[in-house]
Design a protein around this motif. Structure first.
Motif, PDB file in Angstrom:
ATOM      1  N   UNK A   1       0.800  -1.223   0.000  1.00  9.06           N
ATOM      2  CA  UNK A   1       0.000   0.000   0.000  1.00  9.06           C
ATOM      3  C   UNK A   1       0.836   1.278   0.000  1.00  9.06           C
ATOM      4  N   UNK A   2       2.135   1.175  -0.155  1.00  9.32           N
ATOM      5  CA  UNK A   2       2.976   2.363  -0.133  1.00  9.32           C
ATOM      6  C   UNK A   2       4.302   2.133  -0.819  1.00  9.32           C
ATOM      7  N   UNK A   3       5.256   3.038  -0.600  1.00  8.09           N
ATOM      8  CA  UNK A   3       6.541   2.958  -1.304  1.00  8.09           C
ATOM      9  C   UNK A   3       7.515   1.933  -0.750  1.00  8.09           C
ATOM     10  N   UNK A   4       7.206   1.326   0.389  1.00 10.69           N
ATOM     11  CA  UNK A   4       8.194   0.480   1.045  1.00 10.69           C
ATOM     12  C   UNK A   4       8.524  -0.768   0.232  1.00 10.69           C
TER      13      UNK A   4
ATOM     14  N   UNK B   1       6.900   0.255  16.255  1.00 11.03           N
ATOM     15  CA  UNK B   1       7.544   1.014  17.331  1.00 11.03           C
ATOM     16  C   UNK B   1       8.120   2.329  16.820  1.00 11.03           C
ATOM     17  N   UNK B   2       8.041   2.585  15.518  1.00  9.51           N
ATOM     18  CA  UNK B   2       8.593   3.818  14.961  1.00  9.51           C
ATOM     19  C   UNK B   2       7.849   5.050  15.473  1.00  9.51           C
ATOM     20  N   UNK B   3       6.542   4.954  15.604  1.00  2.94           N
ATOM     21  CA  UNK B   3       5.715   6.075  16.039  1.00  2.94           C
ATOM     22  C   UNK B   3       5.061   5.742  17.374  1.00  2.94           C
TER      23      UNK B   3
ATOM     24  N   UNK C   1       3.222   7.648   7.476  1.00  2.00           N
ATOM     25  CA  UNK C   1       4.471   7.993   8.181  1.00  2.00           C
ATOM     26  C   UNK C   1       5.335   6.779   8.506  1.00  2.00           C
ATOM     27  N   UNK C   2       4.703   5.690   8.920  1.00  2.00           N
ATOM     28  CA  UNK C   2       5.459   4.469   9.207  1.00  2.00           C
ATOM     29  C   UNK C   2       6.119   3.950   7.945  1.00  2.00           C
ATOM     30  N   UNK C   3       5.397   3.978   6.835  1.00  2.00           N
ATOM     31  CA  UNK C   3       5.957   3.545   5.556  1.00  2.00           C
ATOM     32  C   UNK C   3       7.160   4.400   5.165  1.00  2.00           C
ATOM     33  N   UNK C   4       7.057   5.699   5.343  1.00  2.00           N
ATOM     34  CA  UNK C   4       8.157   6.582   4.955  1.00  2.00           C
ATOM     35  C   UNK C   4       9.396   6.346   5.810  1.00  2.00           C
ATOM     36  N   UNK C   5       9.208   6.128   7.106  1.00  2.00           N
ATOM     37  CA  UNK C   5      10.353   5.844   7.982  1.00  2.00           C
ATOM     38  C   UNK C   5      11.011   4.536   7.569  1.00  2.00           C
ATOM     39  N   UNK C   6      10.200   3.500   7.354  1.00  2.98           N
ATOM     40  CA  UNK C   6      10.745   2.198   6.970  1.00  2.98           C
ATOM     41  C   UNK C   6      11.406   2.277   5.596  1.00  2.98           C
ATOM     42  N   UNK C   7      10.808   3.022   4.687  1.00  2.00           N
ATOM     43  CA  UNK C   7      11.400   3.189   3.355  1.00  2.00           C
ATOM     44  C   UNK C   7      12.770   3.834   3.451  1.00  2.00           C
ATOM     45  N   UNK C   8      12.906   4.849   4.290  1.00  2.00           N
ATOM     46  CA  UNK C   8      14.206   5.494   4.467  1.00  2.00           C
ATOM     47  C   UNK C   8      15.255   4.536   5.007  1.00  2.00           C
ATOM     48  N   UNK C   9      14.866   3.699   5.978  1.00  3.34           N
ATOM     49  CA  UNK C   9      15.809   2.726   6.537  1.00  3.34           C
ATOM     50  C   UNK C   9      16.245   1.724   5.468  1.00  3.34           C
ATOM     51  N   UNK C  10      15.277   1.221   4.713  1.00  3.76           N
ATOM     52  CA  UNK C  10      15.583   0.213   3.694  1.00  3.76           C
ATOM     53  C   UNK C  10      16.447   0.796   2.581  1.00  3.76           C
TER      54      UNK C  10
END
Length: 316
Positions: A163-166, A212-214, A287-296
């Motif tokens: 459902x997102x960019x991840x 746990x990101x948010x 927001x969770x997707x964006x944080x995870x995408x940045x990490x990946x």
């Protein structure tokens, strides 16, 4: 149009793996036909009105049930896409070149090693990302009808990634890890196994910690005998529920009579003040997707950098 044509190592890479490209295209076509066909079948049976403007599929609507089941499998299958990409790059695209010695031919044709590897990654990345985005669009088309139903919550494994960019970020990570494993191991089967293991581990670990990101949203309510249990507002993801004592400390156990019971659910050592419920609202998805995408993406960049350093050390 000639400027858009593949040239040199990119053309060679495309020709070498054109069967895989055709399979990727066939997968997109099959997804479009299946999901599109099931949507048309579902549309043949009108929904029934419930109340307050809500409409639900009827029990006779077998098209809806088939679409929901297909979307369950489709969502799960999409999480395997990064593994497939990584295995392809690690094995047939990189490790096999070194295992068979065919890389020497490319490196004797006035092609620098870095350009040779870059061409492979760019070609594979373009095909993989295009396939991912097209399949994601097909998934979104089906999701618009069945999203939120049983086994298709936005936070479930499969729907969340799609459902997102991840998911695209995981594909790029698998690409980089596959290249690094192929360069280090240079054995097709072993490189494929290692790539699948590493990519799968990252998927599992980040999937276990992503919520746990948010910080969670907490709601409270009275905790007295016969009080109703709190329910989540919106389409949220519940993270925890229980009681809070008068000291503000969260307590184990659940509701019971003021006096202890044989089940031991009461807290006789401290009076209960309120009940609580922790959850993530649907607004936390992006927001969770964006944080995870940045990490990946950061991990993918590190793996790609390591791959080029290994190549430079072995083929200066």
């Amino acid at each position: 149009m000639s400027t858009l044509a593949l040239k040199g190592p990119q053309w060679v890479t495309f020709r070498q793996h054109r069967r895989t490209v055709r399979l990727a295209g066939a997968a997109v076509v099959v997804a479009v036909v299946v999901i599109g066909g099931l949507r048309l079948w579902d549309a043949q049976t009108p929904d029934r009105y419930v109340q307050d403007g809500y409409w639900l599929p009827t029990n006779e609507n077998t098209g809806y049930g088939s679409l929901r089941l297909a979307m369950e499998y489709f969502s799960i299958g999409m999480t395997l896409l990064p593994l497939l990409v990584g295995v392809l790059v690690a094995g047939p695209m990189v490790a096999r070149e070194f295992e068979s010695g065919t890389h020497r031919l490319a490196l004797t044709q006035s092609v620098r090693p870095a350009h040779w590897l870059r061409s492979k990654l760019v070609t594979a990345g373009a095909v993989a990302l295009a396939t991912t985005l097209l399949l994601t669009a097909v998934h979104a088309f089906g999701w618009s009808r069945v999203g939120g139903s049983s086994q298709l919550h936005w936070a479930d494994r499969g729907p969340y990634e799609t459902l997102g960019p991840v998911l695209s970020a995981y594909v790029l990570l698998a690409l980089a890890v596959g290249a690094l494993a192929g360069l280090l191991i240079r054995r097709t089967v072993v490189a494929m196994a290692v790539t699948g293991l590493v990519t799968g581990t990252v998927l599992f670990v980040l999937g276990a910690v992503r919520w746990d990101f948010l910080p969670v949203t907490t709601i409270t309510g009275p905790a007295v005998e016969n009080a109703s249990v709190l329910t989540m507002p919106e389409d949220g993801l519940i993270m925890g529920q229980g009681l809070i004592g008068v000291s503000g400390r969260r307590l184990p156990g659940w509701f019971c009579a003021p006096e202890p019971t044989p089940e031991g659910d009461c807290r006789p050592d401290e009076p209960v003040a309120v009940q609580y419920l922790d959850y993530h609202p649907a607004s936390h998805l992006l927001p969770t997707q964006l944080i995870e995408t940045g990490i990946v993406l950061a991990l993918a960049a590190l793996a790609a950098l390591a791959a080029f350093r290994v190549l430079r050390a072995r083929h200066p």
